[in-house]
Write an enzyme that holds these catalytic residues in place. Structure first.
Site, PDB file in Angstrom:
ATOM      1  N   ASP A 394       0.831  -1.198   0.000  1.00  0.00           N
ATOM      2  CA  ASP A 394       0.000   0.000   0.000  1.00  0.00           C
ATOM      3  C   ASP A 394       0.870   1.255   0.000  1.00  0.00           C
ATOM      4  O   ASP A 394       0.636   2.205  -0.747  1.00  0.00           O
ATOM      5  CB  ASP A 394      -0.926  -0.009   1.216  1.00  0.00           C
ATOM      6  CG  ASP A 394      -1.737   1.268   1.331  1.00  0.00           C
ATOM      7  OD1 ASP A 394      -2.533   1.561   0.422  1.00  0.00           O
ATOM      8  OD2 ASP A 394      -1.548   1.999   2.323  1.00  0.00           O
ATOM      9  N   GLU A 470      -2.013  -5.355  -3.512  1.00  0.00           N
ATOM     10  CA  GLU A 470      -1.005  -4.631  -2.728  1.00  0.00           C
ATOM     11  C   GLU A 470       0.108  -5.574  -2.278  1.00  0.00           C
ATOM     12  O   GLU A 470       1.298  -5.221  -2.324  1.00  0.00           O
ATOM     13  CB  GLU A 470      -1.658  -3.990  -1.499  1.00  0.00           C
ATOM     14  CG  GLU A 470      -2.617  -2.860  -1.825  1.00  0.00           C
ATOM     15  CD  GLU A 470      -3.463  -2.456  -0.618  1.00  0.00           C
ATOM     16  OE1 GLU A 470      -4.058  -1.369  -0.654  1.00  0.00           O
ATOM     17  OE2 GLU A 470      -3.525  -3.245   0.359  1.00  0.00           O
TER      18      GLU A 470
END
Length: 507
Positions: A394, A470
């Site tokens: 992320d 992610e």
């Protein structure tokens, strides 16, 4: 034997439809004389497999006094010597005021290292000592944090001469007092021929937000009251790494600081030394920013000789990490080796064909497949799982997308940039990306998480799909570094394409 040449590489901030290439001039010298150091029985071949890389300062080139001195020293010690002129410097292409990011100069260095050392057949198991002056000191420290190409030598030593690690603060202060509409900022400098250095406002913003090493106390308190958030910018992450000493402790680090330096005050060098574990701070009482007097150069040569002797006397054990990213990789590999499946009923493991197809789509081949397997493992099936990879991914994606937007949108308002980033970096968008490259068919999860049919992507929640994407990008970063992660994302999801898709789908 000496060699000068040019390496050509595509600019990071040019689009594929109008690809622009940079031409980077370099100088590489093979050892031609026997080392003056006492021979080490088990390291007699390591001198010629040790490279001294010199990174000059802003508006400087390899032909200055420090460059000449280091080249001579490398020859006398039997080392490889390498230096280059960044874009906009010397005979390299480009103009300094048109450079948009420090990333371009970092990629210049990486491209020259890859070309020259592979051509000279310098093994990846060899040693690399980086000497950086002013801007070069800043870049040297960044390389020690992020240079993770497996085919490159291990960074064993840093020699930072008046390292301008927070120059962006001064640049920003100057830019803030100028017309905000001006794309070029004139930075006063007593060392510049014209009395000032012209820098692109975008580079200044990029340097301050993404690559800043030292923050002012109030900034550190603002950004790091306790721990970093997953959404913090790369510059903030760098400050956190140094503040909490999360940097490789095997490096030999020497810092040279002039007591009379008006560009990099002694207090800055002292603060940097305080954040780098085990670093040695050398104070030159009458030294200015150049540190090029005969006595300054003698000190520099002495430090180089001592670093070489120390490095050759204590070789790095095979497999030991020598960069911060290497330490991260060790942690994740250890976790991958400890995976314990806590349920028998789980989805089948990805096939070899699926893994190869994924690597083809990412345009990246994993050196450690176990990292990819860990990234594909959901917490419903095993522990450890992909959760930490997802957290890391992320942060990496936030940075990559911010970089894309800054390069494309120019001087759009921060509100507009934030709005676009919130769309591009959303779990909804990452879920779409996940399905687009077929990751949804590769998730290792408990049977309750999946339904084996052609519409599997419809049976997984947006959150699960987004986290999976992610995690895989996080795994690419750990295995191959920021350049590999950025390429894997940008190759598949160009900014213009994604903005059009989101507008069409009204994400």
């Amino acid at each position: 034997m000496s060699q000068t040449g040019v390496v050509t590489r595509p600019l990071a901030h040019s689009c594929k439809s109008n690809q622009i290439h940079a031409h980077i001039a370099y100088r590489f010298v093979h050892p031609t004389s026997t080392s003056s150091l006492p021979p080490k029985d088990n390291n007699k071949d390591n001198k010629s497999n040790t490279t001294l890389l010199y990174l000059p300062g802003l508006q400087s080139t390899w032909s200055g006094l420090k460059g000449q001195t280091l080249e001579t020293t490398a020859s006398e010690l039997g080392l490889n010597y390498l230096s280059l002129n960044y874009q906009g410097h010397g005979t390299s292409s480009g103009i300094i005021k048109e450079i948009l990011s420090l990333e371009e100069w970092l990629l210049d260095i990486e491209a020259v290292l890859l070309k020259t050392l592979s051509t000279a057949k310098v093994p990846s198991s060899s040693n690399l000592i980086i000497v950086g002056s002013s801007l070069g000191g800043w870049l040297a420290l960044l390389l020690s944090l992020f240079l993770t190409k497996p085919q490159l030598p291990q960074i064993r030593g840093l020699i930072l001469i008046a390292p301008a690690v927070n120059a962006s603060h001064r640049w920003s202060n100057t830019a803030d007092h100028m017309n905000n509409a001006a794309s070029v900022v004139s930075i006063p400098s007593e060392y510049a021929d014209q009395g000032c250095i012209q820098l692109n406002r975008h580079l200044i913003k990029d340097a301050n937000e993404r690559w800043c090493i030292l923050m002012q106390p109030q900034q550190q308190q603002q950004h790091f009251p306790a721990a970093p958030s997953p959404s913090c910018g790369e510059g903030n992450s760098l400050a956190y790494l140094l503040k909490h000493k999360l940097i490789d402790t095997t490096l030999i680090i020497d810092i040279l600081a002039g007591a009379l330096d008006s560009v990099v005050p002694f207090a800055t060098a002292e603060a940097l030394a305080g954040t780098l574990p085990g670093s040695n701070l050398h104070i030159v009482e009458n030294g200015d920013h150049r540190l090029s007097s005969s006595s300054d150069l003698e000190l520099l040569v002495d430090i180089v000789e001592r670093q070489v002797e120390s490095i050759l006397s204590v070789p790095v054990p095979e497999g030991q990490a020598t960069t911060f990213d290497g330490l991260i990789k060790q942690k994740f590999l250890a976790a991958a080796s400890e995976i314990t499946y806590h349920i028998e009923e789980r989805s089948p493991d990805p096939t070899e064909s699926q893994l190869v197809d994924l690597e083809t789509k990412l345009d990246y081949t994993f050196k450690e497949r176990d990292l990819l397997r860990l990234a594909l493992t959901h917490k419903s099936a095993a522990a450890p799982s992909s959760t930490t990879f997802s957290w890391l991914g992320d942060s990496i994606l936030q940075l990559i997308i911010s970089s894309q937007l800054a390069a494309s949108e120019g001087y759009a308002s921060s509100g507009r940039l934030t709005e676009l980033r919130s769309l591009l970096a959303s779990r909804e968008h990452f879920a779409e990306c996940c399905v687009q490259i077929g990751l949804d068919k590769m998730l290792i999860a408990g049977k309750g998480m999946t339904v084996e049919n052609e519409k599997l992507d419809r049976k997984l929640s947006v959150g699960v799909l987004g986290e999976l994407f992610e995690a895989v990008l996080g795994a690419v970063f750990v295995d191959g570094g920021m350049v590999a992660a950025r390429h894997a994302y940008v190759k598949n999801f160009p900014l213009e394409q994604e903005l059009k898709r989101m507008k069409k789908e009204q994400i």
